[in-house]
Design an enzyme around this catalytic site. Sequence first.
Site, PDB file in Angstrom:
ATOM      1  N   LYS A  22      73.585 144.511 108.114  1.00  0.00           N
ATOM      2  CA  LYS A  22      72.703 144.690 106.953  1.00  0.00           C
ATOM      3  C   LYS A  22      71.481 145.526 107.317  1.00  0.00           C
ATOM      4  O   LYS A  22      71.126 146.471 106.602  1.00  0.00           O
ATOM      5  CB  LYS A  22      72.247 143.316 106.426  1.00  0.00           C
ATOM      6  CG  LYS A  22      71.134 143.405 105.388  1.00  0.00           C
ATOM      7  CD  LYS A  22      70.620 142.044 104.993  1.00  0.00           C
ATOM      8  CE  LYS A  22      69.645 141.417 105.942  1.00  0.00           C
ATOM      9  NZ  LYS A  22      68.229 141.803 105.783  1.00  0.00           N
ATOM     10  N   ASN A  23      70.833 145.181 108.419  1.00  0.00           N
ATOM     11  CA  ASN A  23      69.567 145.847 108.722  1.00  0.00           C
ATOM     12  C   ASN A  23      69.746 147.308 109.134  1.00  0.00           C
ATOM     13  O   ASN A  23      68.859 148.131 108.914  1.00  0.00           O
ATOM     14  CB  ASN A  23      68.803 145.075 109.806  1.00  0.00           C
ATOM     15  CG  ASN A  23      68.235 143.772 109.260  1.00  0.00           C
ATOM     16  OD1 ASN A  23      68.198 143.571 108.038  1.00  0.00           O
ATOM     17  ND2 ASN A  23      67.809 142.881 110.137  1.00  0.00           N
ATOM     18  N   CYS A 117      55.850 137.463 102.541  1.00  0.00           N
ATOM     19  CA  CYS A 117      57.220 137.085 102.897  1.00  0.00           C
ATOM     20  C   CYS A 117      57.170 135.701 103.498  1.00  0.00           C
ATOM     21  O   CYS A 117      56.192 135.336 104.132  1.00  0.00           O
ATOM     22  CB  CYS A 117      57.746 138.081 103.917  1.00  0.00           C
ATOM     23  SG  CYS A 117      59.363 137.636 104.489  1.00  0.00           S
ATOM     24  N   ARG A 122      53.743 140.239 107.103  1.00  0.00           N
ATOM     25  CA  ARG A 122      54.477 141.369 107.672  1.00  0.00           C
ATOM     26  C   ARG A 122      53.731 142.653 107.339  1.00  0.00           C
ATOM     27  O   ARG A 122      54.064 143.351 106.392  1.00  0.00           O
ATOM     28  CB  ARG A 122      55.914 141.361 107.168  1.00  0.00           C
ATOM     29  CG  ARG A 122      56.647 140.130 107.677  1.00  0.00           C
ATOM     30  CD  ARG A 122      58.014 139.966 107.095  1.00  0.00           C
ATOM     31  NE  ARG A 122      59.033 140.752 107.786  1.00  0.00           N
ATOM     32  CZ  ARG A 122      60.332 140.656 107.525  1.00  0.00           C
ATOM     33  NH1 ARG A 122      60.749 139.826 106.603  1.00  0.00           N
ATOM     34  NH2 ARG A 122      61.197 141.391 108.173  1.00  0.00           N
ATOM     35  N   ASP A 305      65.910 136.495 114.401  1.00  0.00           N
ATOM     36  CA  ASP A 305      66.806 136.206 113.279  1.00  0.00           C
ATOM     37  C   ASP A 305      67.889 135.180 113.626  1.00  0.00           C
ATOM     38  O   ASP A 305      68.662 134.789 112.766  1.00  0.00           O
ATOM     39  CB  ASP A 305      67.475 137.500 112.787  1.00  0.00           C
ATOM     40  CG  ASP A 305      66.515 138.359 111.967  1.00  0.00           C
ATOM     41  OD1 ASP A 305      65.392 137.917 111.699  1.00  0.00           O
ATOM     42  OD2 ASP A 305      66.904 139.487 111.606  1.00  0.00           O
ATOM     43  N   ARG A 397      71.403 137.212 100.229  1.00  0.00           N
ATOM     44  CA  ARG A 397      70.760 138.496 100.543  1.00  0.00           C
ATOM     45  C   ARG A 397      71.423 139.164 101.744  1.00  0.00           C
ATOM     46  O   ARG A 397      71.389 140.389 101.861  1.00  0.00           O
ATOM     47  CB  ARG A 397      69.282 138.273 100.882  1.00  0.00           C
ATOM     48  CG  ARG A 397      68.391 138.044  99.680  1.00  0.00           C
ATOM     49  CD  ARG A 397      66.948 137.939 100.130  1.00  0.00           C
ATOM     50  NE  ARG A 397      66.713 138.881 101.212  1.00  0.00           N
ATOM     51  CZ  ARG A 397      65.787 138.761 102.144  1.00  0.00           C
ATOM     52  NH1 ARG A 397      64.966 137.742 102.132  1.00  0.00           N
ATOM     53  NH2 ARG A 397      65.647 139.658 103.085  1.00  0.00           N
TER      54      ARG A 397
END
Length: 430
Positions: A22-23, A117, A122, A305, A397
Site C-alpha cells: 500500500k505505502n 492522525c 505527523r 507498523d 484502509r
Amino acid sequence: MEQYVIRGGNPLVGEVEIGGAKNAALAILAASIMTDETVTIDNIPDVRDVNALLQAMSDIGARIDRVDAHTVKITGSSVRDISVDYDSMKKIRASYYLLGALLGKYKHAEVTLPGGCNIGSRPMDLHIKGFRALGADVQIRNGAVAAEAQKLKGSHIYLDKVSVGATINIMMAAAMAEGKTTIENAAKEPHVVDVANFLNSMGANIRGAGTDVIRIVGVENLHKTEYSVIPDQIEAGTFMFAAAATKGDVTVKNVIPKHLEATSAKLLEAGCEIEELDDAVRVVASKPLRHTQVTTLPYPGFPTDMQPQMSVVLGIAQGTSTVTESIFENRFKYVDELTRMGADIKVESNIAIISGVKGYTGARVSAPDLRAGAALVIAGLSAEGTTIVDDIHYIQRGYEAFEEKLEKLGAQIRRVQTEKEIQKFHFKAV
Ligand code: UD1
C-alpha cells in the site's frame, strides 16, 4: 457500521498470497502524473487508501483507467488543477505525495495540510524544508501547504529525522529539478527504493535509494512506463503474527523475505520456527511463545507498523516483554482494548511492559487505527470465545480481502453490519 465478529481458537494453517505494498503504491500512483504519457501500474492493492488517492487524482484532472482490481493506467496530461482539497486530504494522509509530484512537474502545488492522525502528531516540516532547499517558496495558508517555484534547483538536503514521507516527496520534486540533489539521512524503507525504481523507469536519474544518501540528477521530462509494485511487507508480517498468536503454520507467499528480516528475527526470538523460501516465508508456532524485547526503528529496524501485532503476540508469551515505540508517540492506544481481552500491559511513556498471560478472552473492542485494528483481529483469532471488532473501516484502509484471506487459513471471522448478523454468527458457531 461494519464490524468483524470472530470466534477464536482455531490455529491458522495454510498459504496466503500477499498483495502489493500500500505505502509504495500510494507514492508511485502520485508520481505517475509527473509524465504526460500513459503509465501502467500493476500489483496495486485494492484498498480504501489507494482508491481514495486515485479519486483525488481524478479530481484534479488525471485520467484514471482501472484495467482490473490490481492494474491501473494513469495519464497525467489532462491534469488541470494543482490544488488538492480538504475532502481528499481528510480521507487519506498520503495525498501529500501529490505535493512533491505536482511541484516537480508543474512547479506549483497546493495540498491541504493533513488533519490530526490517531497515531501521533505527523508534522510536515521536513517535507517543507526539502522543497524550500530546492528553491520553492512554501507557505502555509488557509490550512494548505502551497509550494511554488520559477524553477527548482538541485540542492544538498540533510533530513534531521529519518522520514519516509519527506524522503519520497523530496525525491519526486528533485527528479525534475535542475542539477544535482543529495538527500542525506534518507529513509531506507523498501518502498523508498520502489519509488526510486519507478521514477528511474520513467527516465529519472536517482542513485543510492536504500542507503542513507540518495543522489538525484534532475531531468526535464519523464516518460511512460509499466511497473509492478513490490509486495506488502506489513500485510505479510500481519499474517506471520497471526500464525504465531494462533499457534498455527502459515506460509506467506509472493513476498521478498529480506524485507521481512526484522519480523522474522523477532518471531524466532519469541519461539517460532521460520523457514525462508525464494519468495515465501513459513512461520510455524508449535512451541510455547517466549518473551522478548522490541524497539521500533526506521528500516532495517523493526517497523512501527508491526508494533501492535507484535505486542499482541507477546501478550500471550511466557514472561515479561518490553516494546519500545520510537517513531510515533501515540501508538499504544490499542492497549486499553487488549486489556479488555485479558492482556496485562502497562504503558510508561513510550514503553509497553507486557506481562504474558495464558490467553485472551473474547470481548467487544474497537479498532483505534489501521495496524492496531489488525492486531485486535489477531487477538480475537487467538482468544477463547467471541470477539467483535468495531470501526473496521480503519482496517479496510490497508488490507485487501482481510477476512477472506483469514477464512482460507481456517479462521472463523465474518464481516457484519447488524446485531442480528452477529447473533446469527454466534448461533452458527456454537
Ligand atoms: C510512513 C508510512 C507509515 C509508517 C511510517 C514510519 C506511508 C503512507 N506511511 O508514514 O505507515 O508508519 O512511514 O515507517 O508510507 N516527521 C517529522 N517531520 C516531518 C515528517 C516526519 O518530524 O516532516 C517525524 C514523524 O513525526 C515521525 C517520524 O518523523 O516521528 C517518521 O515519520 P515518517 O517516516 O515521515 O512517516 P510517514 O511518511 O508519515
